[in-house]
Scaffold this active site. Structure first.
Site, PDB file in Angstrom:
ATOM      1  CD  GLU A 501      -3.228  -0.846   1.984  1.00 34.89           C
ATOM      2  OE1 GLU A 501      -3.417   0.291   2.465  1.00 34.89           O
ATOM      3  OE2 GLU A 501      -3.951  -1.805   2.250  1.00 34.89           O
ATOM      4  N   GLY A 502       1.876   1.241  -0.856  1.00 36.73           N
ATOM      5  CA  GLY A 502       2.815   2.355  -0.941  1.00 36.73           C
ATOM      6  C   GLY A 502       4.021   2.066  -0.074  1.00 36.73           C
TER       7      GLY A 502
END
Length: 824
Positions: A501-502
């Protein structure tokens, strides 16, 4: 008299700037100053006329808005539009996704503390609390983390069935569609509790409730799509995954090579317009067991089937398709740091209808915005929940171990070197829970994109620190894997949370400040929008407001620095008032620094990643400190709570000072570097790390029963029984509260050579026989010693078992082996 007037004018100007006086008041002040100089003869008649004419011209240019726009703003507007850096559609979609929330208050230099203090945490409903206490406990009881991770590499079938039956996959789906409709805070609590039992279990549950088909359907799906897909997602007959990342693309999702062309094809023998897809995805959680796939790809329409003959490239688009679709291939499994299902998906010449686009054909090309908005909420729930689980386990379990484990006849938790680590565990665990409840509650009210990016990065980094410190304290207990080990899986799986998620490097260096500086600033994004819309009237109002804002924040930051933050506001009295004041000072400093930076290096800042990261650290720590203050004020305010909160706040302030110091030292413009130093840190960085005394205080508390211990470990699954790795530690703790006094009595007698015998049992018998201890005390001491040994014991295995022949040894035999080897 002239000197007096000058001094009065300087004081007045300082007050005007500090209080953000409006332009008309500055104009009156300037007129009064000129009149005063004329009255005392400091200006002669001619000089007075010249100065008066200049004043009238300048005042007219500034105060007569149409004239100001024509003479001053219009040329500046033209320059601004030329130097404004190019912004891709993807960058714009990221910037526009989500909402701004409390982080904006901290960015703007004068936070409205009442907004924070009046904010209501989301309380768990009776239904949510019951689910947490009952269904979550039952699911945890079905799982044995060692068997999941080492033997089966999967959840037991009974757990999969229970997950489906009790709708764990549909916590975010609204009740009107049959889902549980839980709040973000409840989802966070559920994932946290499950993670304290098994990371594989928690990840399996959290992914369908985070970025995935369920959330995308809830936000963007058509009525027909919701009707078709949601019932299966609710009852568990459909297991979803989402294909975003691949071999060529990680954090930069826009670089994906996966393509879909709008064309004519056949479905069930009928000719129809659809999308022909070619894709290769990997690192996809739940892919190996998924029945429905969400997919992101770049859409093209070379023949204009979507209605615009002049548009070919539509950009990232999201579709939903059955895993059984011809051409789709579910690939082999990955094996990350835990055994959750993760793998690959491939597709070549996969043809799907246009209505497979989530939201219908009208959402073609809008996939990146959809993903950005969903990610901004998901970052505030799932990965922070895993981090809190590590914090709560680290706090409670390391405390038990450090209390029982003795070296050199002293509990290891009392050694100052060990206390460095246990103090950090305590302080970071307090910080994590404070961030969890505030951030999850914020997600229940809005979609705070910058806040959730802060939470994802800093909470997963704190998880990493807690686990590393915990492993240092546990030593051999931590590194020897087996049914007794409660920390090894978290240690192995930590990189997962850091990466997904990043990636954390990207989140810190590009996202937090890069997005925060534009979205949270009171003027920057509106000015950019005014330039894009070519709105001179709007730009004029904004730019002169911005000038006043910048002057005010510069003067406020310098004044608060000179006065030790004494002139800042605090919404409470007492010792915590000073923390509010210091945070307001650093908030003003951040606002001033941001304006000076954008005015000197401008768009180049987005390529100066280390500089951007440091300002992101300042913004983040301001948010984290706010969360800690809120959490403390909502708590018991006991001595134990106060000690933890002060540890956390001292750490936040130190990190802010450290980040500002590094930023100023490395600022590329010499004169601005000097100005920054004078305004922000005129006396140097006065914020120091947590003192040894304060660290020792929370390190002592981690060994004791307290209200904070319960508040910071309330989500741990504790009902696994004496053979569960956590349950056995809980059992030992309960015994210690009842029996430790008797054991300490025995321990002192034994170590002073007053008891005969080679074993604990022999020495206790001698103590009773000689009336040095009562029989009840001896029984308590033995119970404590048995628990103590069980706490420090590690597992060992036969070579056949380790080679994968799991039938060679039962887990009960593995557990008994250490006890049989005991000689003391």
């Amino acid at each position: 008299m002239t000197l007096t007037i000058v001094l009065i004018a300087l004081v007045a100007a300082w007050l005007f700037a500090f209080m953000a006086a409006p332009l008309w008041l500055w104009t009156l002040g300037a007129a009064a100053l000129i009149a005063a100089f004329g009255a005392v003869g400091a200006l002669g008649a001619t000089a007075l006329i010249v100065v008066g004419v200049i004043f009238v011209v300048v005042a007219a240019l500034l105060n007569i808005v149409p004239l100001r726009r024509a003479v001053l703003t219009k040329p500046a507007f033209a320059i601004f539009k030329k130097v404004l850096p190019e912004m891709s559609s993807t960058e714009r979609e990221v910037l526009e996704s989500g909402d701004v929330w409390w982080e904006a208050e901290m960015f703007r230099g004068r936070p409205d503390w009442e907004k924070l203090l009046s904010f209501k945490y989301t309380k768990l409903s009776k239904e949510e609390q019951s689910f947490l206490d009952n269904e979550c406990d039952e699911l945890c009881k079905l799982c044995d983390d060692w068997k999941i991770e080492f033997e089966d590499k999967d959840l037991p079938q009974a757990a999969w069935n229970y997950i489906r039956e009790k709708k764990f996959f549909s916590m975010l789906i609204k009740k009107e569609y049959g889902g549980l409709g839980f709040s973000a805070n409840a989802q966070s609590a559920v994932v946290t509790k499950l993670a304290t039992k098994s990371i594989t279990l928690a990840v399996t549950v959290m992914v369908p409730n985070s970025l995935g088909p369920g959330e995308l359907l809830m936000h963007y799906g058509t009525d027909e799509q919701k009707k078709h897909w949601l019932p299966g997602l609710v009852d568990g007959s459909e297991i979803p995954c989402f294909g975003l990342t691949g071999p060529e693309v990680g954090s930069d999702a826009t670089a994906m090579p996966d393509l879909g062309d709008v064309c004519e094809g056949e479905i069930d023998g009928k000719k129809t317009v659809g999308i022909r897809l070619t894709f290769s995805k990997r690192y996809i959680t739940l892919a190996p067991v998924a029945t429905v796939i969400g997919l992101a790809f770049k859409l093209r329409d070379p023949d204009g089937f979507l209605g615009d003959k002049n548009k070919v490239d539509y950009g990232i688009t999201c579709v939903l398709l059955p895993a059984s679709t011809p051409g789709v291939h579910i690939g082999r499994r990955h094996y990350p740091g835990a055994a959750f299902m993760n793998g690959t998906i491939h597709g070549r010449d996969v043809f799907v209808p246009l209505d497979a686009i989530i939201g219908g054909p009208q959402m073609a090309g809008k996939g990146w915005r959809m993903l950005s908005e969903c990610l901004s909420a998901g970052r505030g729930i799932s990965l922070p929940a895993l981090s809190v689980a590590a914090g709560q386990l680290g706090y409670r379990m390391t405390g038990v171990y450090a209390r029982f484990r003795r070296q050199f006849k002293v509990s290891v938790g009392k050694f100052e070197g060990v206390q460095e680590a246990t103090g950090r565990i305590a302080g970071h665990a307090y910080t994590l829970e404070a961030m969890r409840v505030l951030t999850a509650s914020a997600v229940d009210h809005c979609a705070p994109s910058v806040t959730t990016a802060i939470a994802k990065y800093h909470m997963t980094e704190l998880m990493r620190k807690i686990i590393m410190d915990g492993m240092d304290v546990l030593g051999g207990k931590g590194i020897q894997q087996g049914p007794r080990n409660f920390m090894a899986t978290g240690y192995k799986a930590t990189p997962v949370a850091i990466t997904v998620e990043g990636a954390n490097i990207l989140t810190r260096n590009l996202m937090i400040y890069g997005q925060g500086a534009i979205r949270c600033h009171q003027y920057v994004f509106p000015e950019m929008e005014a330039a894009r819309e070519n709105d001179l009237i709007k730009f004029d109002k904004l730019v002169f407001g911005h000038i006043g804002f910048a002057v005010n924040r510069a003067v406020r930051a310098f004044t608060l620095a000179l006065t030790g933050s004494k002139l800042a506001r605090a919404p409470v009295d007492g010792e915590f008032a000073d923390y509010f004041r210091k945070l307001e000072r650093m908030s003003s400093a951040l606002a001033f620094t941001s304006d000076l930076t954008m005015g000197t290096v401008g768009g180049k800042l987005k390529f100066m990643e280390r500089m951007s990261a440091r300002l992101g650290d300042v913004l983040s720590q301001l948010y984290i400190a706010s969360a800690v203050l809120k959490f403390y004020l909502e708590g018991s305010k006991s001595d134990a709570e106060r000690a933890h909160a002060r540890w956390a706040l001292d750490t936040c302030l130190y990190e802010i000072g450290h980040a500002f110091d590094g930023y100023i030292r490395n600022f590329p413009v010499a004169w601005a570097r000097v100005l920054l130093r004078i305004v922000v840190l005129p006396f140097g960085n006065s914020f120091k790390p947590v003192s040894d005394r304060r660290n020792a205080r929370v390190a002592d508390l981690i060994l004791e029963q307290s209200d904070v211990r319960e508040r910071l470990s309330w989500l741990i699954f504790k009902n696994g029984g004496e053979h569960d790795p956590i349950g056995r530690m809980e059992h030992a703790w309960t015994i210690s509260l009842k029996c430790e006094a008797a054991y300490v009595k025995y321990f002192k007698l034994a170590n002073h050579g007053q008891l005969a015998g080679d074993t604990v049992a022999e020495r206790l018998a001698d103590a009773v026989q000689r009336n040095l201890m009562t029989r009840d005390e001896a029984e308590q001491a033995k119970a404590y010693d048995d628990a103590r040994y069980d706490v420090i014991l590690t597992d060992d295995f036969s070579k056949e078992y380790l080679a994968g022949h799991f039938a060679a040894e039962k887990l009960s035999e593995i557990e008994e082996a250490g006890q049989l080897a005991r000689v003391a």
